[in-house]
Design a protein around this motif. Structure first.
Motif, PDB file in Angstrom:
ATOM      1  N   UNK A 181      -4.490 -22.160   4.921  1.00 39.18           N
ATOM      2  CA  UNK A 181      -4.703 -21.965   6.346  1.00 39.18           C
ATOM      3  C   UNK A 181      -3.614 -20.997   6.814  1.00 39.18           C
ATOM      4  N   UNK A 182      -3.947 -19.734   6.809  1.00 37.39           N
ATOM      5  CA  UNK A 182      -2.943 -18.709   7.101  1.00 37.39           C
ATOM      6  C   UNK A 182      -2.801 -18.437   8.587  1.00 37.39           C
ATOM      7  N   UNK A 183      -2.206 -17.292   8.891  1.00 36.16           N
ATOM      8  CA  UNK A 183      -1.977 -16.892  10.283  1.00 36.16           C
ATOM      9  C   UNK A 183      -3.247 -16.988  11.119  1.00 36.16           C
ATOM     10  N   UNK A 184      -4.377 -16.588  10.518  1.00 37.02           N
ATOM     11  CA  UNK A 184      -5.642 -16.562  11.249  1.00 37.02           C
ATOM     12  C   UNK A 184      -6.266 -17.945  11.390  1.00 37.02           C
ATOM     13  N   UNK A 185      -5.638 -18.933  10.733  1.00 35.12           N
ATOM     14  CA  UNK A 185      -6.217 -20.275  10.758  1.00 35.12           C
ATOM     15  C   UNK A 185      -7.276 -20.455   9.684  1.00 35.12           C
ATOM     16  N   UNK A 186      -7.426 -19.455   8.831  1.00 38.15           N
ATOM     17  CA  UNK A 186      -8.448 -19.497   7.767  1.00 38.15           C
ATOM     18  C   UNK A 186      -7.765 -19.338   6.418  1.00 38.15           C
ATOM     19  N   UNK A 187      -8.502 -19.581   5.334  1.00 42.07           N
ATOM     20  CA  UNK A 187      -7.955 -19.249   4.024  1.00 42.07           C
ATOM     21  C   UNK A 187      -7.577 -17.761   4.000  1.00 42.07           C
ATOM     22  N   UNK A 188      -6.365 -17.490   3.569  1.00 43.03           N
ATOM     23  CA  UNK A 188      -5.853 -16.120   3.633  1.00 43.03           C
ATOM     24  C   UNK A 188      -5.148 -15.784   2.324  1.00 43.03           C
ATOM     25  N   UNK A 189      -5.351 -14.558   1.842  1.00 48.37           N
ATOM     26  CA  UNK A 189      -4.572 -14.078   0.704  1.00 48.37           C
ATOM     27  C   UNK A 189      -3.844 -12.823   1.148  1.00 48.37           C
ATOM     28  N   UNK A 190      -2.560 -12.762   0.835  1.00 46.23           N
ATOM     29  CA  UNK A 190      -1.800 -11.546   1.121  1.00 46.23           C
ATOM     30  C   UNK A 190      -1.357 -10.932  -0.193  1.00 46.23           C
ATOM     31  N   UNK A 191      -1.680  -9.669  -0.348  1.00 44.87           N
ATOM     32  CA  UNK A 191      -1.341  -8.975  -1.582  1.00 44.87           C
ATOM     33  C   UNK A 191      -0.359  -7.869  -1.254  1.00 44.87           C
ATOM     34  N   UNK A 192       0.812  -7.911  -1.896  1.00 50.86           N
ATOM     35  CA  UNK A 192       1.769  -6.819  -1.718  1.00 50.86           C
ATOM     36  C   UNK A 192       1.630  -5.873  -2.902  1.00 50.86           C
ATOM     37  N   UNK A 193       1.273  -4.638  -2.582  1.00 51.83           N
ATOM     38  CA  UNK A 193       1.131  -3.652  -3.652  1.00 51.83           C
ATOM     39  C   UNK A 193       2.083  -2.492  -3.366  1.00 51.83           C
ATOM     40  N   UNK A 194       2.122  -1.511  -4.268  1.00 54.13           N
ATOM     41  CA  UNK A 194       2.928  -0.337  -3.972  1.00 54.13           C
ATOM     42  C   UNK A 194       2.245   0.455  -2.860  1.00 54.13           C
ATOM     43  N   UNK A 195       3.083   1.120  -2.046  1.00 54.77           N
ATOM     44  CA  UNK A 195       2.536   1.680  -0.815  1.00 54.77           C
ATOM     45  C   UNK A 195       2.072   3.117  -0.894  1.00 54.77           C
ATOM     46  N   UNK A 196       1.496   3.534  -2.006  1.00 51.49           N
ATOM     47  CA  UNK A 196       0.936   4.898  -2.025  1.00 51.49           C
ATOM     48  C   UNK A 196      -0.402   4.884  -1.313  1.00 51.49           C
ATOM     49  N   UNK A 197      -0.771   6.025  -0.773  1.00 48.76           N
ATOM     50  CA  UNK A 197      -2.066   6.080  -0.082  1.00 48.76           C
ATOM     51  C   UNK A 197      -3.189   5.736  -1.042  1.00 48.76           C
ATOM     52  N   UNK A 198      -3.062   6.234  -2.276  1.00 48.26           N
ATOM     53  CA  UNK A 198      -4.122   6.034  -3.247  1.00 48.26           C
ATOM     54  C   UNK A 198      -4.312   4.547  -3.546  1.00 48.26           C
ATOM     55  N   UNK A 199      -3.205   3.857  -3.826  1.00 45.19           N
ATOM     56  CA  UNK A 199      -3.326   2.421  -4.156  1.00 45.19           C
ATOM     57  C   UNK A 199      -3.894   1.654  -2.959  1.00 45.19           C
ATOM     58  N   UNK A 200      -3.372   1.938  -1.772  1.00 43.35           N
ATOM     59  CA  UNK A 200      -3.845   1.201  -0.589  1.00 43.35           C
ATOM     60  C   UNK A 200      -5.356   1.353  -0.428  1.00 43.35           C
ATOM     61  N   UNK A 201      -5.817   2.597  -0.531  1.00 41.86           N
ATOM     62  CA  UNK A 201      -7.255   2.826  -0.341  1.00 41.86           C
ATOM     63  C   UNK A 201      -8.066   2.194  -1.450  1.00 41.86           C
ATOM     64  N   UNK A 202      -7.565   2.316  -2.679  1.00 43.79           N
ATOM     65  CA  UNK A 202      -8.321   1.775  -3.808  1.00 43.79           C
ATOM     66  C   UNK A 202      -8.407   0.253  -3.722  1.00 43.79           C
ATOM     67  N   UNK A 203      -7.323  -0.402  -3.323  1.00 42.28           N
ATOM     68  CA  UNK A 203      -7.346  -1.862  -3.187  1.00 42.28           C
ATOM     69  C   UNK A 203      -8.365  -2.251  -2.114  1.00 42.28           C
ATOM     70  N   UNK A 204      -8.317  -1.549  -0.986  1.00 38.69           N
ATOM     71  CA  UNK A 204      -9.266  -1.867   0.092  1.00 38.69           C
ATOM     72  C   UNK A 204     -10.707  -1.686  -0.377  1.00 38.69           C
ATOM     73  N   UNK A 205     -10.958  -0.573  -1.064  1.00 39.17           N
ATOM     74  CA  UNK A 205     -12.333  -0.320  -1.554  1.00 39.17           C
ATOM     75  C   UNK A 205     -12.788  -1.420  -2.495  1.00 39.17           C
ATOM     76  N   UNK A 206     -11.866  -1.843  -3.373  1.00 42.59           N
ATOM     77  CA  UNK A 206     -12.223  -2.880  -4.335  1.00 42.59           C
ATOM     78  C   UNK A 206     -12.546  -4.191  -3.611  1.00 42.59           C
TER      79      UNK A 206
END
Ligand SMILES: Nc1nc2c(ncn2[C@@H]2O[C@H](COP(=O)(O)OP(=O)(O)OP(=O)(O)O)[C@@H](O)[C@H]2O)c(=O)[nH]1
Ligand SMILES: [Mg+2]
Length: 439
Positions: A66-91
């Motif tokens: 029960x995370x911040x939103x009050x729902x099941x939540x997963x937080x993933x910390x990845x490296x902050x390159x634009x490529x990784x961020x976009x690829x993670x979101x797409x996946x």
């Protein structure tokens, strides 16, 4: 705004490249969707797990049932390159998540009762806060003392309503059931609390948006030079020609954690010049809008005993400028005058302290009682008070109970719009569209 229940994802860190980016997934499928790409079987609740996100990156993932939103939540910390961020979101989207809209995590927190609406708005204020005062206001609103006060107001209103509606149930028998003096007592307590909250908006709003300060005086006394000296910047044009400043000039200045909105104005004098006259009208408006008025007097042109200038209902500060040119012994005027030289900088620090002193009370107020900082709340509270006035008038003039209770219902409705007990789509989308994506 639909109350959606699907699983959403967004990058919660700022757009752009960073050492680390945090991607947040919220909704009933959050864990399953994350696990589709993580090389672990499961995530132990509230433990940081080092793992791989597909073949993209080494990440740290945390699952909150029960995370911040009050729902099941997963937080993933990845490296902050634009490529990784976009690829993670797409996946994540490919695995069934939807890209979150602005403020959607906080909207869900509100929908799940983790925050009331006033607290959700405080989250946005907290993210926007740039000064200690703004931060303190947002934090105290978020922690809920204000929400608590609204709740107690609501309870009192409900008590009033039920007293009155009890009477309605017996209206056939034409009895005055409710104890009218008790009703009036409740009304007057409510009114006192409402008035305090409504009044606190002036201080609260000023601390949040910047305390408005007008710099006024005759032409050529050095108002613009003073603005520049306070800012430490050549912001306004300065010249020895009276009537240099035609339009108001506004700049913000931080003094000891509080934002001030300084307004340099056109010198006040009688003039036939059309444009200058318009400027002077604006000066007058700036005085009306100001919470603090600095009146500048020129030490080289004034004669006799200088008296401080007072504006009623405002903090008034009178400065005697060009004291570098004034004859020695001149600075023996009234105690509350501040002698400065905007040109050399003498007395500017003293003036800054005086400005800060004007709002020290409101600053201290934040610590002890909730201040209204939000115009939406202010408007709603004024409407609540108007409705209660109608209730009062109705009781005084013997208006039928059912009509009086309509006004009470209005009061309850308006109070409910602040906390979100009553929340329509328009209110919600107005509030949450102002949030950033990922919050
Ligand atoms: N010696 C001295 N000159 C000053 C001081 N402050 C301003 N001046 C001069 O006074 C003149 C007028 O200054 P401004 O700042 O333009 O005056 P103002 O009040 O903004 O004038 P208007 O915009 O015309 O109303 C300029 O020549 C400044 O350099 C001061 O503290 N000492
Ligand atoms: Mg000027």
């Amino acid at each position: 705004m639909r109350a959606k229940t699907d699983t959403i994802a967004a990058i919660s860190t700022p757009a752009g490249v960073g050492g680390i980016a945090v991607v947040r997934i919220s909704g009933s499928d959050a864990l399953a969707i994350a696990l589709r790409h993580l090389d672990v079987d499961t995530l132990e609740p509230r433990y940081a797990t080092y793992c791989h996100f597909a073949d993209l990156d080494d990440v740290v993932a945390v699952y909150f049932p029960r995370g911040y939103s009050g729902e099941p939540t997963v937080e993933i910390s990845c490296h902050g390159s634009r490529y990784i961020q976009e690829a993670v979101m797409q996946a994540l989207v490919a695995a069934g998540a939807r890209m979150a809209e602005a403020g959607e995590f906080t909207l869900r927190a509100f929908m799940h009762g983790r925050l009331d609406l006033s607290q959700a708005e405080a989250v946005a204020d907290l993210i926007d806060a740039a000064t200690p005062a703004q931060h303190l206001l947002a934090v105290s609103q978020l922690r809920g003392s204000y929400a608590q006060e609204l709740k107690s107001l609501r309870q009192q209103l409900l008590d009033l309503t039920s007293l009155l509606e009890l009477e309605l149930d017996f209206s056939q028998e034409d009895v005055e059931f409710a104890d009218r003096s008790q009703l009036k007592g409740l009304l007057s307590t409510l009114n006192t609390e409402l008035s305090r909250l409504i009044k606190s908006f002036v201080a609260g709003n000023a601390l949040k948006k910047g305390v408005p300060v007008a710099i006024v005086g005759a032409p050529n006394v050095g108002k613009s030079t003073l603005l520049n000296a306070l800012l430490g910047d050549d912001r306004a044009i300065v010249s020895d020609i009276p009537g240099t400043t035609r339009d108001t000039i506004e700049e913000t200045l931080n003094i000891e954690g509080i934002t001030f909105r300084l307004v340099d104005t056109a010198g006040l004098r009688h003039t036939d010049d059309q444009i200058e006259r318009l400027g002077i009208e604006r000066s007058q408006r700036a005085i009306e809008d100001a919470q603090i008025v600095i009146t500048v007097i020129d030490a080289t042109t004034c004669t006799g005993n200088i008296q401080p200038v007072e504006y009623s209902g405002k903090h008034s500060i009178t400065v005697v400028n060009k004291s570098d040119l004034a004859a020695p012994g001149h600075s023996t005027g009234h105690q509350s005058l501040i002698y400065i030289s905007a040109l050399t900088g003498t007395g500017i620090e003293t003036l800054k302290h005086a400005l800060h002193d004007c709002v020290a009370d409101s600053e201290a107020m934040i610590q002890t009682m909730p201040l209204v900082t939000n115009i939406r709340h202010h408007e709603a509270l004024v409407r609540v008070q108007d409705s209660l006035q109608n209730v009062q008038d109705g009781l005084d003039s013997g208006t039928p109970t059912d009509l009086v209770s309509v006004d009470l219902r209005d009061a309850l409705y308006n109070l409910g719009t602040i906390t979100g007990d009553v929340a329509n789509d328009e209110i919600l989308s107005n509030i949450f569209s102002r949030f950033c994506i990922g919050k």
